[in-house]
Design a protein around this motif. Structure first.
Motif, PDB file in Angstrom:
ATOM      1  N   ALA A  62      81.336 -38.942 -28.463  1.00 16.12           N
ATOM      2  CA  ALA A  62      81.352 -40.338 -28.025  1.00 16.12           C
ATOM      3  C   ALA A  62      80.907 -41.256 -29.160  1.00 16.12           C
ATOM      4  O   ALA A  62      81.486 -42.334 -29.362  1.00 16.12           O
ATOM      5  CB  ALA A  62      80.457 -40.524 -26.802  1.00 16.12           C
ATOM      6  N   GLU A  63      79.917 -40.834 -29.901  1.00 15.58           N
ATOM      7  CA  GLU A  63      79.449 -41.621 -31.054  1.00 15.58           C
ATOM      8  C   GLU A  63      80.550 -41.705 -32.116  1.00 15.58           C
ATOM      9  O   GLU A  63      80.784 -42.767 -32.698  1.00 15.58           O
ATOM     10  CB  GLU A  63      78.176 -41.014 -31.632  1.00 15.58           C
ATOM     11  N   ALA A  64      81.238 -40.595 -32.349  1.00 12.38           N
ATOM     12  CA  ALA A  64      82.344 -40.581 -33.315  1.00 12.38           C
ATOM     13  C   ALA A  64      83.469 -41.517 -32.858  1.00 12.38           C
ATOM     14  O   ALA A  64      84.092 -42.192 -33.681  1.00 12.38           O
ATOM     15  CB  ALA A  64      82.869 -39.161 -33.501  1.00 12.38           C
ATOM     16  N   LEU A  65      83.707 -41.567 -31.547  1.00  8.95           N
ATOM     17  CA  LEU A  65      84.716 -42.476 -31.011  1.00  8.95           C
ATOM     18  C   LEU A  65      84.305 -43.927 -31.251  1.00  8.95           C
ATOM     19  O   LEU A  65      85.128 -44.756 -31.643  1.00  8.95           O
ATOM     20  CB  LEU A  65      84.949 -42.215 -29.525  1.00  8.95           C
ATOM     21  N   ALA A  66      83.047 -44.230 -31.029  1.00  8.33           N
ATOM     22  CA  ALA A  66      82.568 -45.600 -31.256  1.00  8.33           C
ATOM     23  C   ALA A  66      82.774 -46.004 -32.715  1.00  8.33           C
ATOM     24  O   ALA A  66      83.240 -47.113 -33.004  1.00  8.33           O
ATOM     25  CB  ALA A  66      81.101 -45.720 -30.859  1.00  8.33           C
TER      26      ALA A  66
END
Length: 150
Positions: A115-119
């Motif tokens: 999710a952090e990588a997506l952000a």
């Protein structure tokens, strides 16, 4: 729409650590309700981003990035509510959550990492980069559900 956003504000406003998790909830029903609310808000973010990537709604890079950043914060939240006493009640969590906690915790951490990588990817505005990061995050959802959700 108003209810999820209000709940998002309440959930994001709290700051918890895992050692205190079992004392944060009055009872197992509160823990179950908290994690269900967290997952519902995550689901809302996924749905909107997925619709943009599938072309069901116009792709809006700013809105997508807002959803991705919301998702990154929310993806850290439900795990604290998997308290030892919350293994019974109105829950879809399988007993493996508690019997194979190491694997569950790893999948939860991976989910938050994706999710952090997506952000971060969302900030590029590049739909191809974003779509790849979104697929990784969605795969993280499915991997956990396969083993730990009824």
């Amino acid at each position: 729409m108003k209810k999820p956003l209000t709940l998002l504000g309440l959930l994001v406003g709290f700051s918890f650590n895992s050692q205190a998790a079992s004392t944060m909830f009055e009872n197992s029903e509160d823990a179950i309700e908290y994690r269900k609310a967290s997952f519902q808000l995550i689901r809302y973010q996924i749905g909107d981003m997925g619709d943009m990537l599938k072309g069901k709604v116009p792709f809006d890079a700013k809105r997508f990035s807002e959803r991705a950043h919301n998702a990154a914060q929310l993806s850290k939240m439900p795990w604290e509510a998997f308290t030892p006493e919350s293994n019974k009640g109105d829950t879809s969590a399988l007993p493996a959550v508690w019997s194979d906690r190491a694997t569950f915790n790893k999948k939860a951490a991976d989910f938050a990492k994706y999710a952090e990588a997506l952000a971060i990817a969302s900030e590029s505005g590049d739909k191809k980069v974003i779509a790849k990061a979104f697929r990784n995050w969605a795969k993280g959802c499915k991997d956990c559900h396969k083993s730990f959700k009824d």
